[in-house]
Design an enzyme around this catalytic site. Structure first.
Site, PDB file in Angstrom:
ATOM      1  N   ASP A  60       0.858  -1.187   0.000  1.00 54.61           N
ATOM      2  CA  ASP A  60       0.000   0.000   0.000  1.00 54.61           C
ATOM      3  C   ASP A  60       0.884   1.223   0.000  1.00 54.61           C
ATOM      4  OD1 ASP A  60      -2.301   1.632   0.154  1.00 54.61           O
ATOM      5  OD2 ASP A  60      -2.230   1.669   2.332  1.00 54.61           O
ATOM      6  N   SER A  61       0.285   2.365  -0.328  1.00 53.08           N
ATOM      7  CA  SER A  61       1.010   3.627  -0.257  1.00 53.08           C
ATOM      8  C   SER A  61       1.319   4.021   1.183  1.00 53.08           C
ATOM      9  CB  SER A  61       0.191   4.732  -0.922  1.00 53.08           C
ATOM     10  OG  SER A  61      -1.062   4.872  -0.270  1.00 53.08           O
ATOM     11  N   CYS A 119      -4.343  -1.126  -2.317  1.00 51.08           N
ATOM     12  CA  CYS A 119      -4.358   0.328  -2.467  1.00 51.08           C
ATOM     13  C   CYS A 119      -5.157   0.654  -3.722  1.00 51.08           C
ATOM     14  CB  CYS A 119      -2.926   0.847  -2.589  1.00 51.08           C
ATOM     15  SG  CYS A 119      -2.773   2.610  -2.949  1.00 51.08           S
ATOM     16  N   GLU A 144      -2.645   7.738   8.859  1.00 51.07           N
ATOM     17  CA  GLU A 144      -1.189   7.621   8.920  1.00 51.07           C
ATOM     18  C   GLU A 144      -0.633   8.199  10.222  1.00 51.07           C
ATOM     19  OE1 GLU A 144       1.140   6.282   6.526  1.00 51.07           O
ATOM     20  OE2 GLU A 144      -0.714   5.353   5.850  1.00 51.07           O
ATOM     21  N   CYS A 162     -11.115   3.803  -0.097  1.00 49.70           N
ATOM     22  CA  CYS A 162      -9.688   3.865   0.214  1.00 49.70           C
ATOM     23  C   CYS A 162      -9.439   2.900   1.354  1.00 49.70           C
ATOM     24  CB  CYS A 162      -9.282   5.291   0.602  1.00 49.70           C
ATOM     25  SG  CYS A 162      -7.580   5.440   1.225  1.00 49.70           S
ATOM     26  N   HIS A 192      -7.510   3.010   3.746  1.00 46.72           N
ATOM     27  CA  HIS A 192      -7.327   3.669   5.045  1.00 46.72           C
ATOM     28  C   HIS A 192      -8.653   3.863   5.787  1.00 46.72           C
ATOM     29  CE1 HIS A 192      -3.388   4.642   3.364  1.00 46.72           C
ATOM     30  NE2 HIS A 192      -2.998   5.053   4.553  1.00 46.72           N
TER      31      HIS A 192
END
Length: 279
Positions: free
Chosen positions: A18-19, A81, A159, A191, A193
């Site tokens: 993932d990013s 992602c 994050e 997403c 996240h």
């Protein structure tokens, strides 16, 4: 990209990338469904977010991380992602022989579930404008309305490990509110996240809104592909999980421990794979 090993070995691990840390929501579902598999996760936290990058940059960066995962001799890859899937998954499938599973906003199941035919999608700006998402809408929306909402800053909250602050709540409300005003009854988390913000998203949306996280479906599809290729592990013991990230491994370890049970830690990916230090 050439492999220097035989990937058709059920004892090999599964790679996921993932990013940033959002892909852990997919890894969590993989772990739940496939508890005996060894997993290797790589998050590009030092370069996150990827949303303001070009497709060419995202593809090149994804390929670098995949080369690292391939050096660990993986038997399958999950691109956990949405941004990387949209930009790079077709290229990866042309280059690599093992199963590659991407993730996309769950437009099809959302349309099927919607009572009133009005679906909202929360995603990064890059995903919102991707041809891949537009194609999904054309193929599956029919006469239903699919309302897209780009959510700058939401990924950054995850994050930073900031899941429940007043600032995070206000940001979520600023994105969910306009969708509610347009009458949505189903909301897609576009997403990886965003599942870690699901409690606050549900709070903002209200109990009457169905919220769809595509992560369980990705894990199920991964299992199907492993079965088709005779790659399911036959171990009876619990599989191992490795976590790697670019950037400050100590900082991201603190967030990881809020998202994953046990005494886990991030390993420094850019030290293990120096080409990631170069854009």
């Amino acid at each position: 990209m050439k492999l220097d090993y035989d990937w058709k070995n059920a004892d090999l691990p599964i790679g996921a990338l993932d990013s940033g840390l959002g892909g852990l929501s997919v890894l969590r579902e993989m772990r739940r469904l496939l508890p005996h598999e060894n997993l290797i996760f790589a998050g590009d936290c030092g370069k996150a977010p990827w949303g303001d990058r070009t497709d060419a940059w995202i593809t090149a960066r994804t390929e670098k991380i995949v080369r690292f995962l391939a050096s660990r001799k993986i038997k399958a890859l999950v691109v956990a992602c949405n941004t990387a899937t949209a930009a790079a998954v077709d290229t990866l499938r042309q280059e690599l022989p093992f199963p590659i599973i991407g993730i996309e906003p769950a437009v099809k199941p959302a349309v099927a579930l919607s009572r009133d035919g009005i679906v909202g999608v929360l995603a990064t700006t890059r995903t919102i404008h991707s041809p891949r998402l537009q194609s999904l809408i054309r193929r599956f929306a029919g006469n239903d309305r699919v309302i897209l909402m780009a959510c700058p800053g939401l990924m950054d909250r995850v994050e930073a490990g900031d899941f429940h602050s007043e600032e995070t709540r206000r940001l979520i409300e600023s994105y969910v509110g306009p969708l509610l005003e347009q009458g949505i009854d189903t909301l897609v988390l576009g997403c990886t996240h965003y599942p870690f913000l699901a409690d606050e998203i549900r709070r903002a949306a209200g109990e009457g809104i169905a919220i769809i996280d595509p992560s369980p479906a990705v894990a199920r599809f991964l299992k199907k592909r492993l079965e088709e290729n005779s790659l399911l592990s036959d171990r009876s013991d619990e599989g191992r999980v490795e976590f790697w990230c670019t950037g400050r491994a100590d900082v991201h370890t603190r967030v990881l421990r809020r998202l994953w049970p046990g005494e886990v830690a991030m390993k420094p990916l850019d030290q293990a794979w120096p080409e990631l230090l170069r854009d």
